[in-house]
Design a protein around this motif. Structure first.
Motif, PDB file in Angstrom:
ATOM      1  N   PRO A 168       0.392  -6.531  -4.139  1.00 57.96           N
ATOM      2  CA  PRO A 168       0.929  -7.840  -3.759  1.00 57.96           C
ATOM      3  C   PRO A 168       1.965  -8.386  -4.751  1.00 57.96           C
ATOM      4  CG  PRO A 168      -1.424  -7.793  -3.331  1.00 57.96           C
ATOM      5  CD  PRO A 168      -1.097  -6.523  -4.082  1.00 57.96           C
ATOM      6  N   GLY A 169       1.797  -8.126  -6.028  1.00 57.37           N
ATOM      7  CA  GLY A 169       2.770  -8.586  -7.017  1.00 57.37           C
ATOM      8  C   GLY A 169       4.130  -7.925  -6.813  1.00 57.37           C
ATOM      9  N   VAL A 170       4.089  -6.645  -6.464  1.00 60.98           N
ATOM     10  CA  VAL A 170       5.335  -5.918  -6.192  1.00 60.98           C
ATOM     11  C   VAL A 170       5.981  -6.468  -4.924  1.00 60.98           C
ATOM     12  CG1 VAL A 170       6.275  -3.654  -5.559  1.00 60.98           C
ATOM     13  CG2 VAL A 170       4.634  -3.845  -7.445  1.00 60.98           C
ATOM     14  N   VAL A 171       5.184  -6.788  -3.925  1.00 69.62           N
ATOM     15  CA  VAL A 171       5.714  -7.391  -2.689  1.00 69.62           C
ATOM     16  C   VAL A 171       6.448  -8.688  -3.026  1.00 69.62           C
ATOM     17  CG1 VAL A 171       5.084  -8.509  -0.508  1.00 69.62           C
ATOM     18  CG2 VAL A 171       4.007  -6.335  -1.145  1.00 69.62           C
ATOM     19  N   ALA A 172       5.862  -9.500  -3.910  1.00 67.45           N
ATOM     20  CA  ALA A 172       6.502 -10.762  -4.304  1.00 67.45           C
ATOM     21  C   ALA A 172       7.878 -10.497  -4.919  1.00 67.45           C
ATOM     22  CB  ALA A 172       5.613 -11.514  -5.281  1.00 67.45           C
ATOM     23  N   LEU A 173       7.942  -9.483  -5.782  1.00 69.63           N
ATOM     24  CA  LEU A 173       9.225  -9.146  -6.407  1.00 69.63           C
ATOM     25  C   LEU A 173      10.251  -8.703  -5.377  1.00 69.63           C
ATOM     26  CD1 LEU A 173       8.235  -7.203  -9.631  1.00 69.63           C
ATOM     27  CD2 LEU A 173       9.739  -9.165  -9.489  1.00 69.63           C
ATOM     28  N   LEU A 174       9.801  -7.859  -4.435  1.00 66.22           N
ATOM     29  CA  LEU A 174      10.716  -7.362  -3.402  1.00 66.22           C
ATOM     30  C   LEU A 174      11.247  -8.521  -2.562  1.00 66.22           C
ATOM     31  CD1 LEU A 174       8.658  -4.208  -2.354  1.00 66.22           C
ATOM     32  CD2 LEU A 174      10.886  -4.189  -3.507  1.00 66.22           C
ATOM     33  N   ALA A 175      10.381  -9.486  -2.252  1.00 63.20           N
ATOM     34  CA  ALA A 175      10.815 -10.657  -1.475  1.00 63.20           C
ATOM     35  C   ALA A 175      11.823 -11.475  -2.268  1.00 63.20           C
ATOM     36  CB  ALA A 175       9.605 -11.507  -1.102  1.00 63.20           C
ATOM     37  N   THR A 176      11.495 -11.710  -3.540  1.00 59.62           N
ATOM     38  CA  THR A 176      12.383 -12.514  -4.392  1.00 59.62           C
ATOM     39  C   THR A 176      13.787 -11.921  -4.440  1.00 59.62           C
ATOM     40  OG1 THR A 176      10.526 -13.178  -5.752  1.00 59.62           O
ATOM     41  CG2 THR A 176      12.699 -13.386  -6.753  1.00 59.62           C
ATOM     42  N   PHE A 177      13.864 -10.606  -4.432  1.00 60.22           N
ATOM     43  CA  PHE A 177      15.173  -9.962  -4.576  1.00 60.22           C
ATOM     44  C   PHE A 177      15.737  -9.484  -3.240  1.00 60.22           C
ATOM     45  CE2 PHE A 177      13.296 -10.116  -8.721  1.00 60.22           C
ATOM     46  CZ  PHE A 177      14.326 -10.712  -9.430  1.00 60.22           C
TER      47      PHE A 177
ATOM     48  N   GLU B 285      10.129   0.916 -10.867  1.00 62.20           N
ATOM     49  CA  GLU B 285      10.597   2.307 -10.806  1.00 62.20           C
ATOM     50  C   GLU B 285      10.037   3.024  -9.599  1.00 62.20           C
ATOM     51  OE1 GLU B 285      10.031   4.176 -14.583  1.00 62.20           O
ATOM     52  OE2 GLU B 285      11.395   2.771 -15.562  1.00 62.20           O
ATOM     53  N   LYS B 286      10.781   4.007  -9.130  1.00 71.66           N
ATOM     54  CA  LYS B 286      10.314   4.742  -7.957  1.00 71.66           C
ATOM     55  C   LYS B 286       8.967   5.390  -8.262  1.00 71.66           C
ATOM     56  CE  LYS B 286      12.838   9.114  -8.513  1.00 71.66           C
ATOM     57  NZ  LYS B 286      13.848   9.998  -7.901  1.00 71.66           N
ATOM     58  N   GLY B 287       8.146   5.490  -7.256  1.00 70.06           N
ATOM     59  CA  GLY B 287       6.791   5.998  -7.449  1.00 70.06           C
ATOM     60  C   GLY B 287       5.779   4.877  -7.622  1.00 70.06           C
ATOM     61  N   GLN B 288       6.264   3.664  -7.887  1.00 72.96           N
ATOM     62  CA  GLN B 288       5.370   2.500  -8.097  1.00 72.96           C
ATOM     63  C   GLN B 288       4.554   2.213  -6.819  1.00 72.96           C
ATOM     64  OE1 GLN B 288       5.118  -0.297 -10.635  1.00 72.96           O
ATOM     65  NE2 GLN B 288       3.470  -0.847  -9.221  1.00 72.96           N
ATOM     66  N   TYR B 289       3.281   2.018  -6.996  1.00 76.87           N
ATOM     67  CA  TYR B 289       2.413   1.597  -5.896  1.00 76.87           C
ATOM     68  C   TYR B 289       2.755   0.152  -5.535  1.00 76.87           C
ATOM     69  CZ  TYR B 289      -1.829   0.236  -3.433  1.00 76.87           C
ATOM     70  OH  TYR B 289      -2.713  -0.238  -2.497  1.00 76.87           O
TER      71      TYR B 289
ATOM     72  N   GLY C  62       0.794  -1.227   0.000  1.00 73.80           N
ATOM     73  CA  GLY C  62       0.000   0.000   0.000  1.00 73.80           C
ATOM     74  C   GLY C  62       0.829   1.281   0.000  1.00 73.80           C
ATOM     75  N   ARG C  63       2.158   1.157   0.142  1.00 71.55           N
ATOM     76  CA  ARG C  63       3.010   2.349   0.103  1.00 71.55           C
ATOM     77  C   ARG C  63       3.504   2.567  -1.340  1.00 71.55           C
ATOM     78  NH1 ARG C  63       4.762   3.606   5.406  1.00 71.55           N
ATOM     79  NH2 ARG C  63       5.575   5.512   4.460  1.00 71.55           N
ATOM     80  N   PHE C  64       4.341   3.590  -1.514  1.00 67.44           N
ATOM     81  CA  PHE C  64       4.919   3.890  -2.826  1.00 67.44           C
ATOM     82  C   PHE C  64       6.442   3.762  -2.743  1.00 67.44           C
ATOM     83  CE2 PHE C  64       0.823   5.934  -2.740  1.00 67.44           C
ATOM     84  CZ  PHE C  64       0.330   5.750  -4.019  1.00 67.44           C
ATOM     85  N   LEU C  65       7.040   3.147  -3.764  1.00 66.66           N
ATOM     86  CA  LEU C  65       8.498   2.975  -3.772  1.00 66.66           C
ATOM     87  C   LEU C  65       9.203   4.320  -3.892  1.00 66.66           C
ATOM     88  CD1 LEU C  65       9.114  -0.079  -6.133  1.00 66.66           C
ATOM     89  CD2 LEU C  65       9.510   0.034  -3.659  1.00 66.66           C
ATOM     90  N   ALA C  66      10.224   4.511  -3.064  1.00 70.02           N
ATOM     91  CA  ALA C  66      10.972   5.770  -3.092  1.00 70.02           C
ATOM     92  C   ALA C  66      12.212   5.684  -3.962  1.00 70.02           C
ATOM     93  CB  ALA C  66      11.363   6.164  -1.667  1.00 70.02           C
ATOM     94  N   GLU C  67      12.589   4.483  -4.370  1.00 69.53           N
ATOM     95  CA  GLU C  67      13.771   4.298  -5.212  1.00 69.53           C
ATOM     96  C   GLU C  67      13.474   3.247  -6.283  1.00 69.53           C
ATOM     97  OE1 GLU C  67      16.863   2.982  -2.570  1.00 69.53           O
ATOM     98  OE2 GLU C  67      16.718   4.786  -1.304  1.00 69.53           O
ATOM     99  N   ASP C  68      14.240   3.304  -7.368  1.00 72.69           N
ATOM    100  CA  ASP C  68      14.175   2.218  -8.345  1.00 72.69           C
ATOM    101  C   ASP C  68      14.670   0.942  -7.669  1.00 72.69           C
ATOM    102  OD1 ASP C  68      13.406   4.068 -10.203  1.00 72.69           O
ATOM    103  OD2 ASP C  68      15.327   4.147 -11.261  1.00 72.69           O
ATOM    104  N   ILE C  69      14.092  -0.176  -8.060  1.00 74.98           N
ATOM    105  CA  ILE C  69      14.474  -1.460  -7.462  1.00 74.98           C
ATOM    106  C   ILE C  69      15.153  -2.311  -8.538  1.00 74.98           C
ATOM    107  CG2 ILE C  69      13.574  -3.620  -6.468  1.00 74.98           C
ATOM    108  CD1 ILE C  69      13.355  -1.292  -4.517  1.00 74.98           C
ATOM    109  N   ALA C  70      16.373  -2.738  -8.233  1.00 73.80           N
ATOM    110  CA  ALA C  70      17.128  -3.562  -9.186  1.00 73.80           C
ATOM    111  C   ALA C  70      17.188  -4.997  -8.693  1.00 73.80           C
ATOM    112  CB  ALA C  70      18.537  -3.000  -9.347  1.00 73.80           C
ATOM    113  N   ALA C  71      17.353  -5.924  -9.619  1.00 69.62           N
ATOM    114  CA  ALA C  71      17.489  -7.346  -9.279  1.00 69.62           C
ATOM    115  C   ALA C  71      18.855  -7.578  -8.650  1.00 69.62           C
ATOM    116  CB  ALA C  71      17.333  -8.187 -10.533  1.00 69.62           C
ATOM    117  N   ASP C  72      18.901  -8.234  -7.489  1.00 63.19           N
ATOM    118  CA  ASP C  72      20.187  -8.524  -6.836  1.00 63.19           C
ATOM    119  C   ASP C  72      20.724  -9.881  -7.284  1.00 63.19           C
ATOM    120  OD1 ASP C  72      18.510 -10.303  -5.454  1.00 63.19           O
ATOM    121  OD2 ASP C  72      19.689 -10.131  -3.612  1.00 63.19           O
TER     122      ASP C  72
END
Lengths: 430, 430
Positions: B166-175, B159-163, B36-46
């Motif tokens: 749940p799909g974004v949460v999955a990506l953040l967990a994966t990386f 990209e930063k600003g992205q809402y 429910g928050r917004f990304l403050a930075e671009d997220i790269a694959a680790d």
């Protein structure tokens, strides 16, 4: 271990789950905390709106009868005997040829039956006494918002199950609901299974992957309107697993596990269900991804065995778990919202079963268009980020071409559908 | 007090506000809190995904070359030398005519270049040694998901600003984003004005109404992605008001007042702006409701003077304040999402100005339809509950008939529009 399973239709599977629907309890929260929750009771008006006859404009309250002879040639003059700001009242009776200066929203003084807008009046003073004159007559009722005109006391304004958006908050404030009866969020437990899983804070290891499903599901749980409780990862030891599942069941309304439902040698869930005496409602659904989705019930409590595959897990939650959470919140349309859309890109993958393809839907000139989110490999987490819908594609074909009418199910939506499956099955003759 | 004000076009008014846009700070929250928050930075694959060559199916890993001569008449037999569950590895080199039993998601052992699905094999044992045989040949690469096939290490995933859904949460967990950089929510102060206002917990009094705007606005602030801070109701005393506004400004990023911006005798806001040295960006907009919407700035800080009328207040927030909040959160499309819809009911009210009509939009066969929410009296709080959009109706006509194409702005939406006003003005030749 190659157990034979009989696939059932998606609608039939959802129906078996819905037989275990329950209602959540009610709790009261402060109005400031109510946004985003669901109403647990019908809300009735505690007063008429307007609560009194009031003026919708700045102007002068008069007795209309006194204006009867007014004309451009023969203006009629009124003595201004008072002034009423919004929130104040004028407590005397207004007499013949008297007027009261009145502000927007203020209460019409006794004796008056019309309001003349400020711009239609001429003001002047004689010996420190204010007067105003008008050049036309006004009928009784002109510019008066009558008591109860918008809402009558006792009327049901909002029904239980309603999502509390800012407009609903405004209504609750207007009618004095400082404390709001909202649905107590059901508690949904999450247990991950899989020896290959690392938590997001663990360094990568050969052969292992990070546990994304549990975190994704927790966000889906929150989106659906429930509270997630994470129990971590199941042990590789069956007896320990059985105890862990039993203990978790005592702390939650619903339990979700991810992984462990296939027919592989490492898939413990069937054994756990058997050990704890849970009745398996189904363990094979005629759909892709998620064919191994399993749902069981024990003493009326649901256990969702979602696939360990991220897409299957996502789809399984939205189709089967979400309607249970929404029904707990009294929502009359607990299922994903079903809409018709135009397929915005080819989807060439042949498939014998109904397929749920993650997609981004958008409007083009007011027409809903659905584009599959990248290559729909069921393991491709990367395409989930932009998805806001699932395209339902019937099985048994060689793929679908751009421009075709398809059914979509919207996941970022508060409105929902009543029972979409008959219509979906009819659209596609599933 | 009948000050002359010059109305400006809505797009021009929004532009003047956007000149004061700012970026919010970044804060880090646990992954479980990020939904429910917004990304403050671009997220790269680790890491690459898959992080290693892996099997998408249960089966046997083999060297494809060993299968070359296999046929129904002349099956080829392999010695099963090991077994790999997901998360485990097989650490020896696989030699000629050897096979390794492999589970879905497990790492392909060294030496192998193909996986044969379980159902295409025959298993048997001789002297406690497991063997399997196949009746056809397999090419190199069969059933292998290669390292980096889905995502390559270093790729920008989000990209930063992205809402964060749940799909974004999955990506953040994966990386491995156990801590997520999110936009610190801007703090938006709310002050109500109006002698007529009662708080929701106060009993009704003659001539008074309950303060619904402040609570509604707080929910709108939350929906837009900010945190609301309520300062209560302004006093009737101008000097006390000036101090209250000054003090509030020190505690917030943005300050909203409701009411007090008309040209009535009780409308203090113009005097307050003057006293605190705020520059008025505009105080009249060519629109209904909300023509008196006023925005001022002081040392770069925005003061939104929204109308006391509930509809005007609602519309003013969504048009003017929301894009500032979304821009603070790096959102590239900060404005309300603009779409074309079919007017679903007559709207017969003539009006010289652009009108924003609260409405419910829905789809009919994939086509967006907008129905005005009841009789759009600007005081009618009761119609706000169901509204999920604003219909934009151009001024200067005798009303609009059902079936007409209209522009709608969606309020329950995370996607937004980049700059809708040129297109809206063009659609309607405003």
């Amino acid at each position: 271990m190659l157990e034979k399973r009989n696939p059932i239709a998606v609608g039939e599977a959802v129906q078996r789950v819905m037989a275990y629907a329950f209602s959540a309890k009610t709790e009261r929260v402060a109005l400031q905390e109510a946004y985003g929750r669901f109403l647990a009771e019908d809300i009735a008006a505690d007063q008429d709106v307007p609560a009194f006859d009031r003026s919708p404009y700045d102007g002068y309250a008069i007795r209309s009868i006194d204006s009867a002879t007014a004309s451009a040639e023969q203006p009629v003059t009124f003595k201004v005997v008072g002034e009423i700001g919004a929130g104040y009242t004028y407590d005397e009776m207004v007499e013949e040829q008297q007027a009261v200066r009145i502000m927007t929203g203020a209460m019409i003084p006794q004796g008056c039956d019309a309001v003349v807008m400020l711009e239609l009046t001429q003001m002047f003073e004689i010996d420190d006494q204010a007067y105003m004159s008008i050049k036309r007559s006004f009928e009784a009722g002109t510019n008066i918002s009558y008591k109860g005109e918008d809402v009558q006391k006792g009327a049901i304004l909002l029904e239980k199950g309603q999502y509390i958006n800012p407009g609903v908050v405004a209504l609750l404030a207007t009618f004095g609901y400082e404390q709001v009866p909202v649905v107590r969020k059901p508690i949904v437990g999450v247990i991950a299974t899989g020896s290959e899983l690392l938590e997001p804070n663990e360094p990568l290891q050969p052969g292992k992957i990070r546990n994304s499903n549990a975190y994704m599901i927790m966000a889906q749980i929150e989106r659906a309107g429930a509270t997630a409780k994470y129990f971590g990862k199941l042990s590789d030891d069956l007896d320990i697993c059985i105890q862990a599942v039993k203990q978790a069941l005592q702390q939650v309304d619903i339990l979700i596990t991810t992984g462990g439902v296939s027919v592989g040698d490492y898939d413990y869930l069937p054994a756990i269900y058997e050990a704890i005496g849970a009745e398996v409602l189904f363990n094979k659904v005629a759909m892709r991804p998620g064919s191994v989705t399993t749902v069981a019930a024990r003493n009326g409590q649901l256990l969702f065995g979602l696939s360990g595959n991220p897409s299957a897990c996502y789809v399984g939650f939205e189709l089967f778990t979400r309607p249970i959470i929404r029904t707990a919140g009294h929502h009359p349309q607990p299922h994903l919202r079903r809409e018709q859309a135009i397929l915005g890109a080819d989807f060439k993958k042949p498939n014998p079963f109904t397929r749920f393809v993650r997609a981004t839907v958008f409007y083009e000139n007011g027409q809903l268009v659905a584009v599959p989110s990248g290559f729909d490999k069921s393991s491709a987490v990367s395409s989930l980020g932009g998805a806001n819908a699932l395209i339902v594609l019937p099985g048994g074909s060689r793929g679908y071409e751009k421009g075709r009418q398809v059914v979509v199910l919207l996941v970022e939506d508060m409105q929902g559908s009543e029972w979409p499956w008959d219509k979906i099955e009819k659209s596609y003759k599933l």
